[in-house]
Design an enzyme around this catalytic site. Structure first.
Site, mmCIF file in Angstrom:
data_model
loop_
_atom_site.group_PDB
_atom_site.id
_atom_site.type_symbol
_atom_site.label_atom_id
_atom_site.label_comp_id
_atom_site.label_asym_id
_atom_site.label_seq_id
_atom_site.Cartn_x
_atom_site.Cartn_y
_atom_site.Cartn_z
ATOM 1 N N SER A 74 0.768 -1.467 -0.306
ATOM 2 C CA SER A 74 -0.034 0.003 -0.018
ATOM 3 C C SER A 74 0.865 1.245 -0.024
ATOM 4 O O SER A 74 1.667 1.372 0.948
ATOM 5 C CB SER A 74 -0.945 0.002 1.289
ATOM 6 O OG SER A 74 -1.860 -0.717 1.105
ATOM 7 N N HIS B 27 -5.359 -8.983 -2.231
ATOM 8 C CA HIS B 27 -6.011 -9.199 -0.774
ATOM 9 C C HIS B 27 -6.886 -10.204 -0.498
ATOM 10 O O HIS B 27 -7.956 -10.387 -1.273
ATOM 11 C CB HIS B 27 -6.133 -8.077 -0.092
ATOM 12 C CG HIS B 27 -4.922 -6.967 -0.024
ATOM 13 N ND1 HIS B 27 -4.933 -6.067 -1.232
ATOM 14 C CD2 HIS B 27 -4.031 -6.538 0.920
ATOM 15 C CE1 HIS B 27 -3.576 -5.281 -0.638
ATOM 16 N NE2 HIS B 27 -3.201 -5.723 0.475
ATOM 17 N N ALA C 181 2.782 -2.144 3.992
ATOM 18 C CA ALA C 181 2.478 -1.106 5.065
ATOM 19 C C ALA C 181 2.055 -2.025 6.402
ATOM 20 O O ALA C 181 0.925 -2.518 6.127
ATOM 21 C CB ALA C 181 1.546 0.075 4.549
ATOM 22 N N SER D 130 -1.504 -8.740 4.771
ATOM 23 C CA SER D 130 -0.986 -9.442 3.332
ATOM 24 C C SER D 130 0.136 -10.084 3.736
ATOM 25 O O SER D 130 0.323 -10.448 5.087
ATOM 26 C CB SER D 130 -0.458 -8.138 2.342
ATOM 27 O OG SER D 130 0.220 -7.499 2.931
HETATM 28 N N1 HPA Z 1 -3.388 -2.954 10.830
HETATM 29 C C1 HPA Z 1 -3.598 -3.871 9.784
HETATM 30 N N2 HPA Z 1 -3.288 -3.687 8.747
HETATM 31 C C2 HPA Z 1 -2.538 -2.363 8.282
HETATM 32 C C3 HPA Z 1 -2.502 -1.526 9.734
HETATM 33 C C4 HPA Z 1 -2.986 -1.810 10.678
HETATM 34 O O1 HPA Z 1 -2.910 -1.060 11.590
HETATM 35 N N3 HPA Z 1 -1.736 -0.416 9.110
HETATM 36 C C5 HPA Z 1 -1.515 -0.891 7.704
HETATM 37 N N4 HPA Z 1 -1.934 -1.993 7.388
#
Ligand code: HPA
Length: 273
Positions: A31, A84, A114, A213
């Protein structure tokens, strides 16, 4: 015949009609990190929607295409946008692109994402090298008839993230003066962010960062004997650790800010593999 293998072969044949490029390293951009594809010397681009039977990403900010080209001299295939589980795909479809990149010739796989920071001291903008993962909250992509030509029925998962790649990643980061934290990634299904109680559970289980992911992709890749490296960009503090409500925008903004360092790290790392 094995339905997963049939689907993989038909995707392979369909893709091979569009490119003959042979990657050595595969890269999955998470992301907000998809901009890295602009760093490579592009030879071919294939949209997911043009590949027979391929799942197509629906997340805002995720392009859905393979970019083939070079990072310095290294032939790479880059997934600009991943698939996803929370989009509603079967878990076998979620890992189809990973299997496809292996069948195309890629031996190394760098997974990026991310993630929400759980471990003490983690803050937005940090990089975390993934040392291990927890996938038990997500269905296994290895359930079902085993594709023997890809890998064995009961694959070992004691060292999913390749120790040499981890060392190389640390060297690359230290050359660039980038601080690389280390930890365990836990995958939940999403699409909802977690509750504070779920994050306390994840922390008690030993997780350092949380996301939606990566771990199942790493599992499928390990099954096929790929060498795997993983990097999380910490985009937010996980639920209950920060007092703010979480949002996808926050994740994208933090990833955008980290992007220049992230680009440097990947461009340093990939030719070293
Ligand atoms: N939780 C789950 N997935 C994520 C998060 C999170 O806090 N931040 C980025 N992807």
């Amino acid at each position: 015949m094995n339905p997963y293998y049939d689907k993989l072969l038909s995707a392979y044949e369909s893709l091979r009609e569009k490119t003959s490029f042979e990657p050595v390293t595969a890269l999955v951009l998470g992301s907000g990190l998809g901009g890295y594809a602009d760093e490579i010397t592009v030879e071919d681009v294939v949209e997911y929607q043009d590949i027979d039977g391929f799942p197509v990403s629906t997340v805002p900010g995720h392009k859905g295409r393979f970019v083939f080209g070079y990072v310095k001299q290294t032939p790479v295939v880059v997934m600009q946008g991943r698939i996803h589980y929370y989009e509603g795909y079967d878990i076998h479809d979620v890992v189809l692109p990973i299997r496809l990149m292996k069948v195309l010739g890629a031996e190394n796989l760098i997974l990026t994402n991310a993630a929400g920071g759980i471990q003490e001291g983690m803050k937005p903008g940090d990089f975390m090298m993934i040392q291990d993962h927890i996938t038990q909250f997500v269905p296994s992509p290895l359930v079902g008839p085993n594709v023997e030509s890809l890998g064995e029925r009961f694959p070992d998962m004691s060292q999913v993230y390749d120790p040499d790649i981890q060392k190389t990643m640390e060297q690359a980061a230290s050359r660039l003066g980038i601080i690389l934290k280390k930890g365990v990634y836990i995958q939940f299904t999403g699409p909802n962010f977690e509750t504070p109680a779920e994050i306390r559970m994840a922390k008690a289980l030993g997780a350092s960062a949380v996301g939606m992911s990566t771990a199942v992709e790493a599992m499928a890749a390990k099954h096929m004997g790929m060498r795997i490296g993983g990097i999380s960009v910490i985009s937010n503090l996980a639920s209950g650790i920060s007092s703010n409500p979480l949002s996808h925008e926050e994740v994208q903004i933090a990833a955008d800010e980290a992007a220049p360092y992230f680009k440097q790290l990947l461009t340093e790392l990939i030719p070293m593999l």
